[in-house]
Design an enzyme around this catalytic site. Sequence first.
Site, PDB file in Angstrom:
ATOM      1  N   LYS A  51       0.841  -1.207   0.000  1.00  0.00           N
ATOM      2  CA  LYS A  51       0.000   0.000   0.000  1.00  0.00           C
ATOM      3  C   LYS A  51       0.875   1.256   0.000  1.00  0.00           C
ATOM      4  O   LYS A  51       0.655   2.179  -0.789  1.00  0.00           O
ATOM      5  CB  LYS A  51      -0.889   0.000   1.251  1.00  0.00           C
ATOM      6  CG  LYS A  51      -1.575   1.328   1.506  1.00  0.00           C
ATOM      7  CD  LYS A  51      -2.429   1.322   2.758  1.00  0.00           C
ATOM      8  CE  LYS A  51      -1.706   1.513   4.064  1.00  0.00           C
ATOM      9  NZ  LYS A  51      -1.460   2.892   4.494  1.00  0.00           N
ATOM     10  N   ASN A  52       1.859   1.291   0.901  1.00  0.00           N
ATOM     11  CA  ASN A  52       2.616   2.533   1.073  1.00  0.00           C
ATOM     12  C   ASN A  52       3.646   2.770  -0.028  1.00  0.00           C
ATOM     13  O   ASN A  52       4.279   3.830  -0.066  1.00  0.00           O
ATOM     14  CB  ASN A  52       3.260   2.580   2.462  1.00  0.00           C
ATOM     15  CG  ASN A  52       2.195   2.789   3.536  1.00  0.00           C
ATOM     16  OD1 ASN A  52       1.054   3.142   3.225  1.00  0.00           O
ATOM     17  ND2 ASN A  52       2.563   2.572   4.791  1.00  0.00           N
ATOM     18  N   ARG A  79       0.612  14.872  13.057  1.00  0.00           N
ATOM     19  CA  ARG A  79       1.090  14.640  11.691  1.00  0.00           C
ATOM     20  C   ARG A  79       1.070  15.882  10.781  1.00  0.00           C
ATOM     21  O   ARG A  79       0.358  15.927   9.781  1.00  0.00           O
ATOM     22  CB  ARG A  79       0.309  13.483  11.044  1.00  0.00           C
ATOM     23  CG  ARG A  79       0.439  12.216  11.850  1.00  0.00           C
ATOM     24  CD  ARG A  79      -0.267  11.052  11.208  1.00  0.00           C
ATOM     25  NE  ARG A  79       0.471  10.494  10.089  1.00  0.00           N
ATOM     26  CZ  ARG A  79       0.018   9.524   9.318  1.00  0.00           C
ATOM     27  NH1 ARG A  79      -1.174   9.010   9.535  1.00  0.00           N
ATOM     28  NH2 ARG A  79       0.743   9.062   8.320  1.00  0.00           N
TER      29      ARG A  79
HETATM   30  C1  EPZ Z   1       4.285   7.054   6.336  1.00  0.00           C
HETATM   31  O1  EPZ Z   1       3.527   8.127   6.860  1.00  0.00           O
HETATM   32  C2  EPZ Z   1       3.349   5.891   6.200  1.00  0.00           C
HETATM   33  N1  EPZ Z   1       2.275   6.239   5.297  1.00  0.00           N
HETATM   34  C3  EPZ Z   1       2.805   5.510   7.571  1.00  0.00           C
HETATM   35  O2  EPZ Z   1       2.015   4.350   7.398  1.00  0.00           O
HETATM   36  C4  EPZ Z   1       3.977   5.197   8.500  1.00  0.00           C
HETATM   37  O3  EPZ Z   1       3.478   4.946   9.800  1.00  0.00           O
HETATM   38  C5  EPZ Z   1       4.951   6.378   8.547  1.00  0.00           C
HETATM   39  O4  EPZ Z   1       5.366   6.723   7.200  1.00  0.00           O
HETATM   40  C6  EPZ Z   1       6.207   6.101   9.358  1.00  0.00           C
HETATM   41  O5  EPZ Z   1       6.864   4.971   8.871  1.00  0.00           O
HETATM   42  C7  EPZ Z   1       2.458   6.143   3.993  1.00  0.00           C
HETATM   43  O6  EPZ Z   1       3.520   5.778   3.510  1.00  0.00           O
HETATM   44  C8  EPZ Z   1       1.296   6.449   3.130  1.00  0.00           C
HETATM   45  P1  EPZ Z   1       6.415  10.432   8.285  1.00  0.00           P
HETATM   46  P2  EPZ Z   1       4.111   9.620   6.819  1.00  0.00           P
HETATM   47  O7  EPZ Z   1       6.366  11.676   7.475  1.00  0.00           O
HETATM   48  O8  EPZ Z   1       4.865   9.796   5.581  1.00  0.00           O
HETATM   49  C9  EPZ Z   1       6.375  13.889  11.615  1.00  0.00           C
HETATM   50  C10 EPZ Z   1       0.216   2.858   7.917  1.00  0.00           C
HETATM   51  O9  EPZ Z   1      -0.254   2.301   8.933  1.00  0.00           O
HETATM   52  N2  EPZ Z   1       6.307  14.833  10.491  1.00  0.00           N
HETATM   53  O10 EPZ Z   1       7.602   9.548   8.149  1.00  0.00           O
HETATM   54  O11 EPZ Z   1       2.983  10.533   7.120  1.00  0.00           O
HETATM   55  C11 EPZ Z   1       5.132  13.023  11.720  1.00  0.00           C
HETATM   56  O12 EPZ Z   1       4.104  13.683  12.420  1.00  0.00           O
HETATM   57  C12 EPZ Z   1       0.776   4.230   8.038  1.00  0.00           C
HETATM   58  O13 EPZ Z   1       0.237   2.340   6.795  1.00  0.00           O
HETATM   59  C13 EPZ Z   1       6.372  16.195  10.741  1.00  0.00           C
HETATM   60  O14 EPZ Z   1       6.460  16.640  11.899  1.00  0.00           O
HETATM   61  O15 EPZ Z   1       5.086   9.576   8.069  1.00  0.00           O
HETATM   62  C14 EPZ Z   1       5.674  11.815  12.433  1.00  0.00           C
HETATM   63  O16 EPZ Z   1       5.730  12.049  13.812  1.00  0.00           O
HETATM   64  C15 EPZ Z   1       0.167   5.195   8.940  1.00  0.00           C
HETATM   65  N3  EPZ Z   1       6.335  17.054   9.676  1.00  0.00           N
HETATM   66  C16 EPZ Z   1       7.095  11.679  11.873  1.00  0.00           C
HETATM   67  O17 EPZ Z   1       7.411  12.965  11.337  1.00  0.00           O
HETATM   68  C17 EPZ Z   1       6.247  16.618   8.386  1.00  0.00           C
HETATM   69  O18 EPZ Z   1       6.226  17.464   7.463  1.00  0.00           O
HETATM   70  C18 EPZ Z   1       7.271  10.645  10.762  1.00  0.00           C
HETATM   71  O19 EPZ Z   1       6.225  10.818   9.813  1.00  0.00           O
HETATM   72  C19 EPZ Z   1       6.196  15.249   8.134  1.00  0.00           C
HETATM   73  C20 EPZ Z   1       6.237  14.368   9.207  1.00  0.00           C
END
Ligand code: EPZ
Length: 420
Positions: free
Chosen positions: A22-23, A123
């Site tokens: 999916k991701n 997020r």
């Molecule tokens: C991806 O989300 C995945 N989703 C998530 O999968 C997964 O949990 C996550 O990566 C971490 O591995 C997809 O790929 C579609 P991040 P993403 O940006 O990209 C903070 C599932 O169950 N952050 O790596 O949104 C954020 O809040 C899911 O399939 C900021 O602060 O995750 C988090 O605490 C849910 N500012 C951390 O970074 C930003 O601009 C990591 O988030 C971006 C992120």
Amino acid sequence: MDKIRIRGGKPLSGEIVIGGAKNAGLPLMAAGLLTDERLVLSNVPHLADIRTMQELVAQHGVAVEPVGTDGRTVAIGGEITNSVAPYDIVRKMRASVFVLGPLVARAGEAKVSLPGGCAIGNRPIDLHIKGLEAMGAEIVLEGGYVQARAPKGLHGARIAFPFVSVGATENLLMAAALAEGRTELVNAAREPEICDLAHCLVAMGAQIEGIGTAHLVVEGVKRLHGAEHAIIPDRIECGTYACAAAITGGDLFLRGGRLDHLGALVKALREAGVDIDETPQGLHVRRRAGLHGADVMTEPYPGFATDMQAQYMALMCVCDGAALITETIFENRFMHVPELNRMGARINVHGSSAIVRGVPQLSGAPVMATDLRASFSLVLAGLAAQGETTVNRVYHLDRGYEAVEQKLAACGADIERIPG
Ligand code: EPZ
């Protein structure tokens, strides 16, 4: 709303085919916006989130068409006639934000609804926005939308992320592919899904170095062309079913599963007493004897995936001893804990850590799914529990797991969906 009913206590045995990730599929579909030629994606999973992304990409004016007869291949491509990603679609799925980078890079403008917080945390998308600004986009936040303009196109930049973000790395990688000049992404995420996206972009004519490392260097090109790309198998689906084999004392062959994608999960499962062998066709997973507690802490890849934390916690609920599980990626990803405790688990949360003290047996109960991975942790607990478990609100599950009941029932689980 559909429910899933499980009568637990049956060891699983047999084969489960792991679907496309999916991701990986979600950003890859957005990558289809980067070219007017056809991007043909195969191994596309049948999931609610993938359908939402197809709907989003199509409403930008681009054709999204099935190819062949396997039902898992789609072609994306065409002119962008609308650069607005509306609230009604984005609110259903945060990954909609993946269209931002491709739209600005190719159409010179985008108006994308800001995704709100969600069950697992706040997020924000500030890293996506700052990165695009560094590449020359003018961005304003207005009326709940990110409005980005780069009428003369984007230019390369050196972007050092203060912490690792999967989504920001993917969005900026796609934008950089069409930016003028060189972009460096430092402290980039290096999940297998990012490598998959990068390989697809390269097949489309992008110039990317450092794939698989935390330092990506992209030399922008004027245009990208069509390509064919097969989506990698879903490592989280695979890890989830590995936990299903382990928690039921079963023996499963996970067709398509890859050890090199599972990172730290394999180490933890082996330490806990689970045998995992790799063959060229997939992974063979079985439980040797009793399970031992093994501590984990979620981290960016190749660390232990936050997307496996809830399922692994369900497994630790029935271990000998105790396990300390620390969540470092999202601030609110323990919502499965009270539900697991209602099934007889002994879990205490202290800030970002949970202590799981193993119990000999869980007992079935009606429980409520709160997010995608939390939902499956309840299914796992239900498979191991004595008696009947009903998991409510399974639409969360349908976002990211295909044919759960069919796959588990074919391996001996007593499980059925009750339409609601
Ligand atoms: C991806 O989300 C995945 N989703 C998530 O999968 C997964 O949990 C996550 O990566 C971490 O591995 C997809 O790929 C579609 P991040 P993403 O940006 O990209 C903070 C599932 O169950 N952050 O790596 O949104 C954020 O809040 C899911 O399939 C900021 O602060 O995750 C988090 O605490 C849910 N500012 C951390 O970074 C930003 O601009 C990591 O988030 C971006 C992120």
